[in-house]
Design a protein around this motif. Structure first.
Motif, short mmCIF file in Angstrom:
data_model
loop_
_atom_site.label_atom_id
_atom_site.label_comp_id
_atom_site.label_asym_id
_atom_site.label_seq_id
_atom_site.Cartn_x
_atom_site.Cartn_y
_atom_site.Cartn_z
N ILE A 108 0.80 -1.12 0.14
CA ILE A 108 -0.02 0.04 -0.07
C ILE A 108 0.67 1.14 0.15
N TRP A 109 1.96 1.28 0.78
CA TRP A 109 2.87 2.36 0.80
C TRP A 109 3.38 2.72 -0.79
N TRP A 110 4.03 1.57 -1.27
CA TRP A 110 4.51 1.67 -2.82
C TRP A 110 3.38 2.28 -3.48
N ASN A 116 -0.17 6.17 -11.47
CA ASN A 116 -0.24 6.94 -12.99
C ASN A 116 -0.68 8.52 -12.92
N HIS A 117 0.20 9.34 -12.81
CA HIS A 117 -0.42 10.66 -12.64
C HIS A 117 -1.00 11.32 -13.92
N ASP A 118 -1.05 10.47 -15.04
CA ASP A 118 -1.52 11.22 -16.13
C ASP A 118 -3.16 10.56 -16.09
N ALA A 119 -3.44 9.91 -15.10
CA ALA A 119 -4.97 9.24 -14.82
C ALA A 119 -5.20 9.26 -13.71
N LEU A 120 -4.98 10.25 -12.76
CA LEU A 120 -5.43 10.19 -11.43
C LEU A 120 -7.04 9.94 -11.16
N TRP A 121 -7.74 10.25 -12.08
CA TRP A 121 -9.33 9.92 -11.74
C TRP A 121 -9.44 8.32 -11.77
N PHE A 122 -8.33 7.68 -12.49
CA PHE A 122 -8.52 6.21 -12.38
C PHE A 122 -7.69 5.58 -11.04
N ALA A 123 -6.29 6.24 -11.07
CA ALA A 123 -5.51 5.72 -10.18
C ALA A 123 -5.71 5.85 -8.85
N VAL A 124 -6.51 7.00 -8.40
CA VAL A 124 -6.80 7.40 -7.15
C VAL A 124 -7.81 6.60 -6.38
N PRO A 125 -9.00 6.38 -7.10
CA PRO A 125 -10.08 5.39 -6.64
C PRO A 125 -9.57 4.15 -6.57
N SER A 184 1.49 3.46 -12.75
CA SER A 184 2.66 3.73 -13.64
C SER A 184 2.86 2.82 -14.83
N ALA A 185 3.13 1.79 -14.32
CA ALA A 185 3.60 0.81 -15.51
C ALA A 185 3.52 -0.72 -14.94
N TYR A 186 3.19 -1.77 -15.65
CA TYR A 186 2.98 -3.15 -15.21
C TYR A 186 4.39 -3.57 -15.34
N THR A 187 5.43 -3.27 -14.47
CA THR A 187 6.57 -3.68 -14.77
C THR A 187 6.98 -4.70 -13.49
N LEU A 188 8.17 -5.11 -13.44
CA LEU A 188 8.82 -5.81 -12.23
C LEU A 188 8.38 -5.40 -10.87
N PRO A 189 8.63 -4.38 -10.60
CA PRO A 189 8.43 -3.77 -9.24
C PRO A 189 6.75 -3.94 -8.91
N PHE A 190 6.14 -3.74 -9.73
CA PHE A 190 4.70 -3.92 -9.59
C PHE A 190 4.40 -5.58 -9.32
N PHE A 191 4.71 -6.21 -9.77
CA PHE A 191 4.48 -7.72 -9.79
C PHE A 191 5.25 -8.31 -8.31
N THR A 222 1.89 -7.32 -21.05
CA THR A 222 1.67 -7.58 -19.59
C THR A 222 0.40 -6.88 -18.84
N GLY A 223 -0.03 -5.62 -19.52
CA GLY A 223 -1.23 -5.15 -18.96
C GLY A 223 -2.49 -5.97 -19.34
N VAL A 224 -2.25 -6.19 -20.39
CA VAL A 224 -3.86 -6.74 -20.92
C VAL A 224 -3.76 -8.34 -20.24
N VAL A 225 -2.41 -9.14 -19.95
CA VAL A 225 -2.60 -10.40 -19.63
C VAL A 225 -2.96 -10.13 -17.81
N THR A 226 -2.23 -9.32 -17.46
CA THR A 226 -2.82 -9.08 -15.71
C THR A 226 -4.22 -8.63 -15.62
N ASN A 227 -4.65 -7.80 -16.43
CA ASN A 227 -5.86 -7.39 -16.46
C ASN A 227 -7.12 -8.75 -16.73
N ALA A 228 -6.76 -9.26 -17.74
CA ALA A 228 -7.53 -10.24 -18.23
C ALA A 228 -7.52 -11.38 -17.26
#
Length: 613
Positions: free
Chosen positions: A42-44, A51-60, A470-477, A576-582
């Protein structure tokens, strides 16, 4: 009477979940790791992954994750420690249940008197007859005075006739004030037993119910004992092999057999409404014993009459005093007089006494938990409660989605109404552990607010290519998978022996009813007091699951679009984004599928009858 349940008479309840100190240590270690990894995640999420370009989605989404994490911490606290399964020796006489120095000890000792209340309104009298017959078979190793009463709010001659034939007391009243709580209050006014056992119209007690529970009242502060509710008519379903054999003959038998050899037994139609309450009683409520926070759940509960009446009188006096103070303040403000005339004040107090209702069981759609809070908060008497672990009665479960929805909406709406209007978190008298335990219950009924976000998030990404991270990268996973794996291991250890996936899926799929309950309470509308139907409501109930169907349709449509966009469009989708969200979306669809199947479920006998026509 539709007596479909007679074919399940041979069933016997499961044994209580055994206590294991070793398993508990494993659970506590895994729970600690999960809480720490969850905090790290949660802290991370808040500090590095938005994603600061889509805070309307990221914050909720991150707010929803934070709310769910808080719920997890409360759940961990709830499940933290269990106790060995014990059954106290039954008390022999009334003096065994009284405190040293109490007035009752000056009276001659005598056998305990117990009132058994069957609360009924519009249920089939023949169904109640079955419960009465079982109640008459109750045994006890010492002399005891058992009095059976049918509390009929339906005022039915045929119900009175059943009582006359069974030789039990029939109690009715002219109005339905307070519904079930009012029915119980009226019955208490007509009876005088030392202890009260509450049954619903479909409750069928086992002979041991008093022998195994009254020993808890050796503690003079024990106010009530709740026993687990066991639904003995839960559908067992049919195996995949049986279903395919019925539909396709020999070929279906071979296909089903091959699949089950690989995947293990697969049952279709098994408890489609997730009514099995073992998780709630044997894990959640039982582990509240350590905090003296096991609340009453109605049917199958045993109450000390003195505790119920004393708590009601204290609450009555406090309510009258609040009315008097409010009236006194209003008079002094309008008249600008420093004090109110004593004669007028006496008249105000008399009017307040007349206006206030003395309710041993609060007039509320969730009278059981409401009364529990009232008793637990009586710090002066220090009343206790306990979840007795063994099954002492059997009941009938909702047999269709409409009945299930009525019941669950009543539970949710009643609990949220208490949260909004008499919040136990701020109620004087409750200990901090009790506040946290009650808080866990009420927080769980707010979960639809963030579960909606979890259901919508994969659809939004797959449909638009806009990510909440911000990205579906290794740190996220690394952060997400470490937390999720530890969470699954911890929950497996805490509920060892009880399947949990169906409960988790139902919890997620509950969101439309939960949102409606939240909206009803916030709008100030009263939660109704409907009696859960005991007969199956015929037909399919797909209209009740339109929101869940919409989730499945939108998820699959967005998945198809997102997959196609990877190849033919430049929409910002990543593999990675499509697979993760799928995977996330398909898990959501699987959770929704359970309640959608429940809407179309019919008993196997009905299905067989249809196929033969």
């Amino acid at each position: 009477m539709d007596d479909y349940f007679r074919r399940f008479e041979h069933r016997r309840p499961p044994e209580p979940l055994p206590y294991s100190s070793g398993r508990e240590l494993v659970w506590q270690a895994l729970a600690t790791i999960t809480a720490l990894l969850g905090a790290w995640y949660i802290w991370w999420r808040w500090t590095q992954s938005l994603n600061h370009d889509a805070l309307w989605f990221a914050v909720p989404l991150v707010v929803a994750e934070s709310c769910a994490y808080l719920g997890l911490l409360l759940f961990i606290y709830n499940l933290w420690k269990d106790q060995p399964v014990t059954i106290p020796a039954p008390v022999a006489t009334l003096h065994d249940t009284l405190a040293a120095g109490s007035d009752g000890l000056s009276e001659p000792d005598r056998p305990i008197a117990v009132d058994l209340f069957f609360a009924t309104y519009n249920e089939d009298p023949e169904l109640v007859r079955l419960g009465i017959s079982d109640a008459r078979a109750i045994t006890y190793p010492h002399p005891i005075d058992i009095r059976i009463h049918v509390c009929d709010d339906g005022r039915r001659p045929e119900m009175r006739q059943v009582c006359d034939e069974q030789g039990v007391n029939y109690i009715t009243r002219a109005t339905n004030e307070g519904f079930k709580a009012g029915n119980l209050r009226h019955a208490m006014e007509q009876t005088s037993g030392d202890f009260i056992v509450i049954f619903d119209a479909d409750t069928r007690p086992f002979p041991t119910i008093l022998e195994n529970t009254l020993g808890h009242f050796r503690d003079p502060k024990m106010a009530w004992v709740q026993t687990p509710q066991w639904f003995y008519d839960l559908p067992e379903g049919v195996t995949l092999t049986e279903r395919l054999s019925h539909r396709l003959g020999r070929a279906g038998h071979l296909i089903g057999q091959a699949v089950e050899r690989l995947a293990g037994e697969i049952r279709i139609g098994k408890d489609p409404f997730v009514n099995d309450a073992e998780m709630f009683y044997q894990v959640i409520l039982r582990r509240r014993n350590r905090a003296n926070a096991a609340f009453c759940c109605g049917a199958g509960s045993v109450h000390r009459r003195e505790a119920v009446m004393e708590a009601a009188l204290r609450s009555f006096a406090a309510s009258v005093e609040r009315r008097v103070i409010a009236a006194e303040e209003e008079i002094t403000l309008t008249s600008r007089e420093p004090v109110v005339d004593t004669g007028l004040l006496s008249a105000i107090r008399t009017e307040a006494v007349v206006a206030e209702v003395l309710a041993p069981y609060r007039f509320h759609v969730s009278e059981d938990i409401y009364t529990s809070i009232l008793l637990h908060s009586d710090r002066e008497r220090g009343w206790k409660s306990v979840l007795h672990p063994t099954y002492e009665s059997r009941m009938l479960s909702p047999q269709d989605l409409l009945s299930w929805s009525v019941q669950r909406f009543k539970y949710a709406g009643g609990s949220l109404d208490i949260l909004m209007n008499d919040n136990p978190l701020f109620r004087r008298g409750l200990t901090m552990p009790q506040r946290l335990m009650y808080g866990t219950t009420f927080w769980s009924y707010l979960a639809p607010l963030w579960n909606v976000v979890f259901l919508a998030a994969p659809v939004v990404y797959l449909a638009t290519g806009i990510a909440p991270v911000s990205a579906y990268t290794l740190p996220f996973f690394l952060h997400a998978m470490a937390f999720l794996i530890s969470l699954e291991l911890a929950m497996m250890a805490s509920t060892w022996g009880i399947a949990g996936y169906a409960s988790k899926s139902s919890y997620l799929a509950f969101f439309p009813l939960g949102l409606r309950a939240i909206g009803t309470v916030l709008s100030g509308r009263k939660i109704s007091f409907p009696v859960t139907p005991k007969d199956r409501q015929l037909g399919r109930h797909l209209r009740l699951v339109r929101p869940q169907i919409a989730v499945v349709v939108l998820t699959i449509a967005s998945l198809l679009w997102g997959s196609a966009a990877l190849v033919w469009a430049d929409t910002g989708h990543s593999v990675t984004g499509v697979v993760t969200n799928a995977l996330w979306g398909l898990n959501n669809c699987l959770a929704m599928s359970g309640i959608i199947r429940a809407a179309m479920w019919k008993p196997e006998a009905e299905l067989t009858g249809e196929s033969d026509q």
